[in-house]
Structures are given as structure tokens and as C-alpha cells.
Enzyme design. Structure first.
Site, mmCIF file in Angstrom:
data_model
loop_
_atom_site.group_PDB
_atom_site.id
_atom_site.type_symbol
_atom_site.label_atom_id
_atom_site.label_comp_id
_atom_site.label_asym_id
_atom_site.label_seq_id
_atom_site.Cartn_x
_atom_site.Cartn_y
_atom_site.Cartn_z
ATOM 1 N N CYS A 94 -36.167 19.625 84.071
ATOM 2 C CA CYS A 94 -34.919 19.892 84.808
ATOM 3 C C CYS A 94 -33.735 19.953 83.839
ATOM 4 O O CYS A 94 -33.359 18.937 83.241
ATOM 5 C CB CYS A 94 -34.714 18.795 85.858
ATOM 6 S SG CYS A 94 -33.075 18.766 86.590
ATOM 7 N N CYS A 105 -30.648 17.846 84.819
ATOM 8 C CA CYS A 105 -30.912 16.417 84.597
ATOM 9 C C CYS A 105 -30.501 16.008 83.182
ATOM 10 O O CYS A 105 -30.056 14.871 82.962
ATOM 11 C CB CYS A 105 -32.394 16.107 84.803
ATOM 12 S SG CYS A 105 -33.015 16.400 86.467
#
Length: 306
Positions: A73, A76
Site C-alpha cells: 500500500c 500507507c
């Protein structure tokens, strides 16, 4: 956490489990090291095994901000370091719990995560606020301030400390006796010891939870490992359905166990309905009542009853 009744601590001490029953994950959470003067580590990595201790229990002291992330991700990679920075700045007034959703899918399922990053604030064992996606620092600070304001005076606060190791609390000799019985695999003796505690303190939550689990373990150990197949072949056999539900729950499949008994409740009447409903409520008590798997099953049970 959804989908897990943690019997591992008891089961490891008890006699051999039923053949073919998978072993649930352990709960070997390590005690966090002290940080600053609060006795809390501001940033921790959490797994399914440590979720209860590091998130649900810890959130009785201070808010716990759960960062649900994944290695693939990209957002993230922006959000997580920023949250870590703010957690260290906070000095233990709130704790950041980092959860890799790929390695811990049941935690992600419990929160109903649809995308990452997802951030959830937990206080007093309950979700308080959440958001999805990366956020700039000013918005994060504002969100965290709102979380702390909402929980001010409602939690016990971080443990006091001056950087030195805290003195361990003395063990309750009554629980020592019960655990000694478990170490010997004597579930009957363990139940008797926990019952002694409840005779003295009927509201002792630790003893209540322990005796429920001991009784469940004692019952499930006598169940034929082929109980699920036998119950599927005899849907009107109440005893078979109850035994199969025990095996499913022990095998970490509470959804299946609850669905089985709710189905029996829906198609039964009279004493059979009452008996199965009573057993189902007993199984619910092995879980935190706020767990999604229990809340969902309670709703389905209510629909089956009325």
C-alpha cells in the site's frame, strides 16, 4: 477480536484435545517496555495473538489508534511514519498499534476493512472513530486531539513510572491453585478452584471467564471428532447438533457453530428450542459481548426466536 475464543492458555495446560481439532492461536503477548515515564510503548506491532492484550485491554488505560496497513500500500508508506512520529510525541498518552492486514486477516475482518490504510481509534475496548486513506499532518493532529478530548477522564490513564521496572503484582494464591490444577491437566480440580473464588467473590470477572472456558474444554474433550459429519447427516438430532457446534467452536469456527445452532432454534419448538437457545447463550459468554461475531449471531438468534 472477531472469530476467536482464546482458550489457548487453558488448553495448553489441560489434557489432550479431541483428535483432529486444530489448535487455536496462542496469546503469548510480551509485556511492553516502559517508554518515557508512562510505562507504555507508544508504537507496537500487533498480531491476532496479541490483539486482545495490546489493543482491547490497553484501551482501558489510554486510547489505542489501530493502523491497518499493508506492505504493498503506497498511501500507507506516507501515513504510517507520520502516525509513528505523532505517537512518540504524545509520550504514551495514546498508543499506536500497527496491524499488517495480510498477516492478520481476522483483525481486518473484525474491523470490516475495505481498503488500506484504515485507522481506528479504540477506547474502553470499543471503536470510537475511524478514517480511511492518507491524511495530512494538520488533519491527523486535529483528529487525534478530538479522540483524546472524547476520552478525557473516562479511562484509567497510563501506568505511573519513572523509567524503572515496576514491581510485579503479587499473584493471587487462589488463582495459583487453579492454574496448578490446569498444569496437571485436571480440569475438574481447576473448575473446583475457580468455583471457590466465585463462592467468595461472585462478581469476579476473571474467575467467571475462566470457569466457563474450563467447563467448555471439559465438555469438548469428550466429543467424537466426527461429530460435525454426524450432525450434518442427522439435522434433527439435537444432541448431535450441540456436539458439532462445540467442535466447530473449538476449531476456531464460531460463525459455523453459531449458524448451526441458530438454524436448529429456527426449526425447533418447545423444550428442544429452549435447550439449544440456552447452549447458544452459554457459547456467547466465551466471547467479549462486543465482538462482531457475537453481535451478529445475537441478531440472527433474535430473528429466529421471533
Amino acid at each position: 477480536m472477531s472469530g476467536a475464543v482464546d482458550l489457548s492458555a487453558l488448553k495448553e495446560r489441560a489434557a489432550a484435545p479431541p483428535p483432529q481439532a486444530p489448535t487455536p492461536p496462542g496469546d503469548g503477548a510480551a509485556a511492553p517496555a516502559a517508554s518515557g515515564g508512562t510505562g507504555l510503548t507508544p508504537v507496537i506491532d500487533v498480531t491476532e495473538a496479541t490483539f486482545e492484550a495490546e489493543v482491547l485491554v490497553r484501551s482501558q488505560q489510554v486510547p489505542v489508534v489501530v493502523d491497518l496497513w499493508a506492505t504493498w500500500c503506497e498511501p500507507c508508506k506516507q501515513l504510517s511514519p507520520l502516525l509513528e512520529k505523532l505517537a512518540h510525541e504524545a509520550g504514551g498518552t495514546w498508543v499506536l498499534a500497527k496491524v499488517d492486514v495480510d498477516a492478520n486477516p481476522r483483525i481486518a475482518q473484525a474491523f470490516g476493512v475495505q481498503s488500506v490504510p484504515t485507522v481506528v481509534a479504540i477506547a474502553g475496548g470499543q471503536p470510537l472513530a475511524d478514517f480511511q486513506g492518507a491524511q495530512p499532518e494538520p488533519q491527523l493532529r486535529q483528529w487525534l486531539a478530538a479522540v483524546q478530548q472524547a476520552t478525557a477522564g473516562k479511562l484509567s490513564g497510563p501506568p505511573a513510572g519513572d523509567g524503572a521496572e515496576d514491581e510485579p503484582e503479587p499473584e493471587d494464591p487462589r488463582f495459583v491453585a487453579a492454574e496448578a490444577a490446569l498444569d496437571e491437566g485436571d480440569l475438574s480440580a481447576a473448575e473446583a478452584e475457580f468455583q471457590k473464588i466465585l463462592d467468595e467473590e461472585p462478581a469476579n470477572a476473571e474467575a467467571q471467564g475462566a470457569i466457563r472456558q474450563v467447563r467448555f474444554l471439559a465438555r469438548v474433550q469428550s466429543v467424537d471428532p466426527g461429530a460435525v459429519a454426524a450432525a450434518d447427516a442427522a439435522p434433527n438430532d439435537i444432541d448431535a447438533q450441540l456436539q458439532a457446534a462445540d467442535v466447530e467452536l473449538y476449531s476456531q469456527a464460531p460463525d459455523a457453530a453459531f449458524a448451526r445452532l441458530i438454524g436448529v432454534v429456527a426449526r425447533s419448538a418447545g423444550d428442544d428450542k429452549t435447550r439449544v437457545r440456552t447452549r447458544l447463550l452459554e457459547l456467547f459468554e466465551l466471547f467479549d459481548p462486543a465482538e462482531p461475531v457475537v453481535m451478529t449471531a445475537r441478531r440472527k438468534l433474535a430473528a429466529a426466536l421471533y
